[in-house]
Scaffold this motif. Sequence first.
Motif, mmCIF file in Angstrom:
data_model
loop_
_atom_site.group_PDB
_atom_site.id
_atom_site.type_symbol
_atom_site.label_atom_id
_atom_site.label_comp_id
_atom_site.label_asym_id
_atom_site.label_seq_id
_atom_site.Cartn_x
_atom_site.Cartn_y
_atom_site.Cartn_z
ATOM 1 N N VAL A 1 0.872 -1.180 0.000
ATOM 2 C CA VAL A 1 0.000 0.000 0.000
ATOM 3 C C VAL A 1 0.907 1.226 0.000
ATOM 4 O O VAL A 1 1.626 1.478 0.974
ATOM 5 C CB VAL A 1 -0.912 0.024 1.239
ATOM 6 C CG1 VAL A 1 -1.818 1.255 1.196
ATOM 7 C CG2 VAL A 1 -1.713 -1.257 1.336
ATOM 8 N N GLY B 1 5.178 5.223 -3.162
ATOM 9 C CA GLY B 1 6.328 6.128 -3.046
ATOM 10 C C GLY B 1 7.580 5.277 -3.220
ATOM 11 O O GLY B 1 7.500 4.084 -3.541
ATOM 12 N N PRO B 2 8.754 5.872 -3.016
ATOM 13 C CA PRO B 2 9.987 5.113 -3.261
ATOM 14 C C PRO B 2 10.105 3.845 -2.416
ATOM 15 O O PRO B 2 10.587 2.826 -2.905
ATOM 16 C CB PRO B 2 11.101 6.107 -2.919
ATOM 17 C CG PRO B 2 10.428 7.234 -2.200
ATOM 18 C CD PRO B 2 9.024 7.268 -2.645
ATOM 19 N N VAL B 3 9.642 3.882 -1.172
ATOM 20 C CA VAL B 3 9.769 2.682 -0.331
ATOM 21 C C VAL B 3 8.831 1.584 -0.827
ATOM 22 O O VAL B 3 9.216 0.415 -0.932
ATOM 23 C CB VAL B 3 9.505 3.021 1.151
ATOM 24 C CG1 VAL B 3 9.524 1.761 2.005
ATOM 25 C CG2 VAL B 3 10.543 4.019 1.656
ATOM 26 N N ARG C 1 -7.073 4.070 -4.166
ATOM 27 C CA ARG C 1 -6.812 4.339 -2.752
ATOM 28 C C ARG C 1 -7.282 3.165 -1.900
ATOM 29 O O ARG C 1 -8.421 2.699 -2.058
ATOM 30 C CB ARG C 1 -7.572 5.590 -2.341
ATOM 31 C CG ARG C 1 -7.340 5.975 -0.908
ATOM 32 C CD ARG C 1 -8.074 7.244 -0.578
ATOM 33 N NE ARG C 1 -7.772 7.642 0.776
ATOM 34 C CZ ARG C 1 -8.109 8.789 1.298
ATOM 35 N NH1 ARG C 1 -8.756 9.678 0.580
ATOM 36 N NH2 ARG C 1 -7.796 9.069 2.543
ATOM 37 N N GLY D 1 3.533 6.404 3.917
ATOM 38 C CA GLY D 1 4.112 7.667 4.358
ATOM 39 C C GLY D 1 3.278 8.311 5.457
ATOM 40 O O GLY D 1 2.898 7.681 6.443
ATOM 41 N N TRP E 1 13.878 10.319 7.932
ATOM 42 C CA TRP E 1 14.593 10.754 6.719
ATOM 43 C C TRP E 1 14.977 9.496 5.951
ATOM 44 O O TRP E 1 16.116 9.036 5.996
ATOM 45 C CB TRP E 1 15.817 11.590 7.073
ATOM 46 C CG TRP E 1 15.511 12.749 7.988
ATOM 47 C CD1 TRP E 1 16.015 12.957 9.224
ATOM 48 C CD2 TRP E 1 14.636 13.856 7.718
ATOM 49 N NE1 TRP E 1 15.505 14.124 9.744
ATOM 50 C CE2 TRP E 1 14.659 14.694 8.839
ATOM 51 C CE3 TRP E 1 13.836 14.209 6.635
ATOM 52 C CZ2 TRP E 1 13.910 15.863 8.917
ATOM 53 C CZ3 TRP E 1 13.081 15.375 6.713
ATOM 54 C CH2 TRP E 1 13.132 16.193 7.832
ATOM 55 N N LYS F 1 17.529 7.871 1.838
ATOM 56 C CA LYS F 1 18.859 7.260 1.694
ATOM 57 C C LYS F 1 18.832 5.752 1.920
ATOM 58 O O LYS F 1 19.746 5.031 1.545
ATOM 59 C CB LYS F 1 19.852 7.931 2.657
ATOM 60 C CG LYS F 1 19.524 7.680 4.111
ATOM 61 C CD LYS F 1 20.438 8.429 5.057
ATOM 62 C CE LYS F 1 20.082 9.893 5.172
ATOM 63 N NZ LYS F 1 18.714 10.178 5.685
HETATM 64 C C1 LIG Z 1 11.652 18.460 2.813
HETATM 65 C C2 LIG Z 1 12.116 17.049 2.999
HETATM 66 C C3 LIG Z 1 13.473 16.777 2.904
HETATM 67 C C4 LIG Z 1 13.926 15.474 3.054
HETATM 68 N N1 LIG Z 1 15.256 15.252 2.962
HETATM 69 C C5 LIG Z 1 15.725 13.988 3.058
HETATM 70 C C6 LIG Z 1 17.092 13.737 2.861
HETATM 71 O O1 LIG Z 1 17.859 14.667 2.572
HETATM 72 N N2 LIG Z 1 17.543 12.455 2.977
HETATM 73 C C7 LIG Z 1 16.695 11.419 3.257
HETATM 74 O O2 LIG Z 1 17.166 10.281 3.354
HETATM 75 N N3 LIG Z 1 15.368 11.631 3.413
HETATM 76 C C8 LIG Z 1 14.871 12.878 3.318
HETATM 77 N N4 LIG Z 1 13.544 13.125 3.449
HETATM 78 C C9 LIG Z 1 12.643 12.006 3.730
HETATM 79 C C10 LIG Z 1 12.322 11.222 2.479
HETATM 80 O O3 LIG Z 1 12.022 12.086 1.404
HETATM 81 C C11 LIG Z 1 11.136 10.317 2.790
HETATM 82 O O4 LIG Z 1 11.457 9.495 3.904
HETATM 83 C C12 LIG Z 1 10.771 9.410 1.640
HETATM 84 O O5 LIG Z 1 10.757 10.098 0.411
HETATM 85 C C13 LIG Z 1 9.404 8.812 1.933
HETATM 86 O O6 LIG Z 1 9.084 7.831 0.970
HETATM 87 P P1 LIG Z 1 7.872 6.855 1.265
HETATM 88 O O7 LIG Z 1 7.785 5.938 0.087
HETATM 89 O O8 LIG Z 1 7.990 6.249 2.608
HETATM 90 O O9 LIG Z 1 6.596 7.807 1.374
HETATM 91 P P2 LIG Z 1 5.823 8.725 0.317
HETATM 92 O O10 LIG Z 1 6.721 9.202 -0.757
HETATM 93 O O11 LIG Z 1 5.052 9.701 1.101
HETATM 94 O O12 LIG Z 1 4.845 7.697 -0.384
HETATM 95 C C14 LIG Z 1 3.680 7.230 0.234
HETATM 96 C C15 LIG Z 1 2.718 6.883 -0.876
HETATM 97 O O13 LIG Z 1 1.569 6.269 -0.305
HETATM 98 C C16 LIG Z 1 0.447 6.671 -1.043
HETATM 99 N N5 LIG Z 1 -0.727 6.451 -0.198
HETATM 100 C C17 LIG Z 1 -1.017 7.040 0.979
HETATM 101 N N6 LIG Z 1 -2.173 6.559 1.468
HETATM 102 C C18 LIG Z 1 -2.610 5.631 0.585
HETATM 103 C C19 LIG Z 1 -3.741 4.798 0.532
HETATM 104 N N7 LIG Z 1 -4.670 4.800 1.500
HETATM 105 N N8 LIG Z 1 -3.907 3.973 -0.532
HETATM 106 C C20 LIG Z 1 -2.973 3.948 -1.533
HETATM 107 N N9 LIG Z 1 -1.876 4.733 -1.528
HETATM 108 C C21 LIG Z 1 -1.698 5.558 -0.483
HETATM 109 C C22 LIG Z 1 0.721 8.128 -1.364
HETATM 110 O O14 LIG Z 1 -0.021 8.550 -2.496
HETATM 111 C C23 LIG Z 1 2.229 8.105 -1.630
HETATM 112 O O15 LIG Z 1 2.535 7.959 -3.000
HETATM 113 C C24 LIG Z 1 13.024 14.419 3.310
HETATM 114 C C25 LIG Z 1 11.658 14.688 3.398
HETATM 115 C C26 LIG Z 1 11.209 15.988 3.251
HETATM 116 C C27 LIG Z 1 9.747 16.255 3.342
#
Ligand SMILES: Cc1cc2nc3c(=O)[nH]c(=O)nc-3n(C[C@H](O)[C@H](O)[C@H](O)COP(=O)(O)OP(=O)(O)OC[C@H]3O[C@@H](n4cnc5c(N)ncnc54)[C@H](O)[C@@H]3O)c2cc1C
Length: 396
Positions: free
Chosen positions: A13, A16-18, A178, A208, A358, A361
Amino acid sequence: MQNTVQNYDVVVVGGGPVGLATGWQAAERGHRTLVLDRYGFFDERGGTSGAERHWRLQYTQEDLFRLTLAARPLWHRLEHLAERTLIHHIGSLWFGDVDVDTNEGRIADTARVMDKLDVGYEWLGAREIERRYGFTALPDHYEGFMQPDGGTIDVRGTIAALYGLGQRAGCEFRSGERVLALEPDADGVTVRTGRQEYRAAKVVLAAGGHTNDLLGPLGAELDVKLYEMPLVSLRRRDERADFPFWFVFQQPTDEDTNLFYGFGRNPWSPGDLVRLGTVFEVNPLDHADRATGLPDPRHVGRVGEWVARHVPALDPTPVHTSACLAALPGDPGRQFHLGPVGHLVPHGEHIVVYSAGWGFKFVPLLGQICVDLAVDGRTAHDISRLSPSALREARP
Ligand SMILES: Cc1cc2nc3c(=O)[nH]c(=O)nc-3n(C[C@H](O)[C@H](O)[C@H](O)COP(=O)(O)OP(=O)(O)OC[C@H]3O[C@@H](n4cnc5c(N)ncnc54)[C@H](O)[C@@H]3O)c2cc1C
């Protein structure tokens, strides 16, 4: 709504990148895998907007430091498979008040961990930092280090690489879908979306800042704080001026945490702009949907003030501004919520959660760990301190 239930080994679910890294690696290991995202896979409304992220080895907490060391060969593998450079080693410069305690860590303690783990760095005083990197008027007591393996990560390149490799491995992706509810039971999890019902042996919840939308109804709410943080692009006054990634650690003011950072030129998209930001943990949002994508003008102004005082090579007037949603753990020392949630919700052992911190990385490593936990029920990496913790929980 279709009535047939589709079965998967792993449903992820959040794309995003993770989530993408998890989907790719689960499919690569031969598991029938589906990744669902409420928006598109290259959407910027989550926690991943903007072009670049800081790559660093150093952490104040030794377990997190060991995780960046473990992430490094996985990035190399990702770059090799995707046939593109994703981490550009422009160096990582930390300077300022060496004992101030921040969400990013502490400079002096981090240097001690680098000594212990035999990771090289150069210790620098205020005048040397000014001379080498073009800062001015730094307080005399500011010190810090340059860690040369650090640098900048190409965010959009990484996302494209993960999506492409996932497709090649046979992972299914559905955007604009969603997830409305997760219903874990003794045999797996039912995943309900607005369009369809899926059945998964395991779910990886990588949503996220929206994680609590799905865990909350199960009775557990993770201790996560949400902030909109500014992304500010400034113009270089001198086209020869360039920077490593830099982060300045300062004592908090009455109004904010007083932490600023900046990147050098993006090696993958040359131009005369560089990106800066603040890490101000103020005015938390009560829900991720309240994010506006617009930065707080006061925070943008604070970037301009700091630059006007200390970075003569940059024009302090912003050229572009936006904001990104940061999900951070209530306890800054832990950085992440990572692991199954069997201790928090009934049958939660079928749901693996990654949220907060964060995290960019660590992306390929987080994907690997989520697959390890979902498929094997364990991982070789020490994540014992990162197990999800809730503000409230519903134990079976
Ligand atoms: C300003 C800023 C600077 C940063 N700088 C750094 C850095 O320098 N180095 C570093 O390592 N990290 C950094 N980070 C953190 C890093 O960017 C995040 O940890 C990472 O990008 C999060 O990725 P994610 O896949 O976990 O979450 P997200 O990219 O938030 O992805 C979550 C996804 O889930 C989807 N979603 C949510 N709810 C639902 C649902 N109910 N059903 C289906 N889909 C859903 C959303 O649409 C989204 O696409 C920074 C963050 C910010 C905000």
